[in-house]
Design an enzyme around this catalytic site. Structure first.
Site, PDB file in Angstrom:
ATOM      1  N   HIS A 137      37.172 -19.927 -14.803  1.00  0.00           N
ATOM      2  CA  HIS A 137      37.601 -18.856 -13.890  1.00  0.00           C
ATOM      3  C   HIS A 137      38.744 -17.982 -14.440  1.00  0.00           C
ATOM      4  CE1 HIS A 137      35.267 -20.990 -10.802  1.00  0.00           C
ATOM      5  NE2 HIS A 137      35.961 -22.075 -11.058  1.00  0.00           N
TER       6      HIS A 137
HETATM    7  O1  RIB Z   1      38.560 -21.055  -7.357  1.00  0.00           O
HETATM    8  C1  RIB Z   1      39.049 -21.188  -8.664  1.00  0.00           C
HETATM    9  C2  RIB Z   1      40.511 -20.852  -8.728  1.00  0.00           C
HETATM   10  O2  RIB Z   1      41.262 -21.800  -7.960  1.00  0.00           O
HETATM   11  C3  RIB Z   1      41.086 -20.966 -10.144  1.00  0.00           C
HETATM   12  O3  RIB Z   1      42.183 -20.111 -10.264  1.00  0.00           O
HETATM   13  C4  RIB Z   1      41.550 -22.385 -10.208  1.00  0.00           C
HETATM   14  O4  RIB Z   1      42.583 -22.591 -11.174  1.00  0.00           O
HETATM   15  C5  RIB Z   1      42.097 -22.563  -8.822  1.00  0.00           C
HETATM   16  O5  RIB Z   1      43.427 -22.033  -8.806  1.00  0.00           O
END
Ligand code: RIB
Ligand code: CA
Length: 321
Positions: free
Chosen positions: A246
């Site tokens: 992500h």
């Molecule tokens: O949904 C994914 C996000 O939430 C990413 O930033 C992960 O590190 C968590 O913070």
């Protein structure tokens, strides 16, 4: 190649809840001299803020970036109780991979005040949000003048057609602090979102892990351990050939926006729903007539992304050993 270039890069701040994917995003940043990282602010999210702060310090030290100011931020969301994600990131937030205790300390001063001071001193700065938006929301409430100075906000947040991750239709960063997200999304800022609709196509497959295994030194060893742990949970949950990466999408977009595409649309945060508080409601087809308030990225050149990631983290790893 050193991670600190001679010519001034694009000034950025990173607000983060490391977090395994946050850690990779920070390594990508350190390996990219086009970016002038002015500071890291930590927030409660994947794990409590004392751990996200400790993790940020360890990652900076691992990468030899002891010059980067790290300020600890908000310990809980604006209104909701804190929800964390140790099952995804490990009890300590970094897959419980043994790393030397950080000798670095957080800089004095709260993250919110550091955000305010740095933005006021750096017109046009880019603020990268990799966790719940609590710190930036409090900064905007405390000092509204910063809105005019922020060049752009790029956030890993939201889920539209992707079905959510921490809950149906809810992405974790939005779910943890939907009220903060509402403050940020309604502040008239230039916002770009990297939602799950984008990041769930950016999967660290076995082939990608094999490339990570070739990265040298302590950076390579840490990246392999982090991505191996992170991927295992998500592969099982989603039945995919790899875990979604992500947060590095935020940094990769700054470096190579040509690798991504999306659309400017109106995005609202549903604060009223009992079922999905914090759902990001995106008017993809313009049916509401509302003015767009965000660029939503939903397509990536995945091979190009990983080539960039390995080029930059590989250069950092080779320089550090
Ligand atoms: O949904 C994914 C996000 O939430 C990413 O930033 C992960 O590190 C968590 O913070
Ligand atoms: Ca994060």
């Amino acid at each position: 190649m050193t991670s600190q270039s001679s010519s001034p890069g694009r000034p950025i701040l990173i607000d983060t809840d490391p977090g395994l994917d946050d850690a990779i995003a920070l390594l990508l940043t350190f390996g990219s001299p086009e970016l002038d990282l002015r500071g890291i602010t930590t927030v409660a999210g994947n794990v409590p803020v004392d751990l996200t702060t400790r993790n940020a310090l360890q990652i900076c030290e691992l990468a030899g970036r002891t010059d980067i100011p790290v300020h600890a931020g908000c310990a809980r969301p604006l209104l909701r109780q804190l929800e964390t994600a140790e099952s995804v990131h490990g009890d300590n937030g970094l897959a419980d991979v043994p790393l030397p205790d950080p000798t670095l300390k957080p800089r004095p001063g709260h993250a919110v005040d550091f955000l305010i001071d740095t933005v006021l001193a750096t017109p046009g700065i880019t603020v990268c949000l990799l966790g719940p938006m609590t710190n930036l929301a409090v900064a905007l409430i405390k000092e509204p003048r910063i809105a005019a100075n922020i060049g752009s906000v790029v956030a890993m947040a939201g889920s539209f057609f992707a079905g959510g991750n921490s809950a149906p239709a809810l992405e974790f960063n939005m779910q943890v602090d939907p009220h903060a997200a509402h403050v940020v999304m309604t502040a008239g800022l230039d916002v770009t979102l990297a939602p799950l609709d984008l990041t769930h196509s950016v999967l660290t497959t076995d082939a990608q892990l094999a490339r990570v295994a070739k990265l040298p030194g302590r950076i390579g060893r840490a990246a392999l351990a982090w991505l191996s742990f992170y991927g295992a949970h998500d592969r099982k949950k989603y039945g995919t050939p790899g875990g979604p990466l992500h947060d590095p999408c935020v940094i990769a977009w700054l470096l190579r926006p040509d690798l991504f595409s999306g659309k400017r649309v109106a995005v609202d945060i549903d604060l009223k729903s009992d079922l999905v508080p914090g759902m990001t409601v995106m008017d993809w087809w313009g049916t509401t007539g509302k003015s767009p308030n965000a660029m939503v990225l939903n397509r990536a050149d995945v091979d190009g992304f990983y080539d960039l990631l390995f080029e930059r983290i590989g250069a950092l790893a080779a320089a550090i050993q």
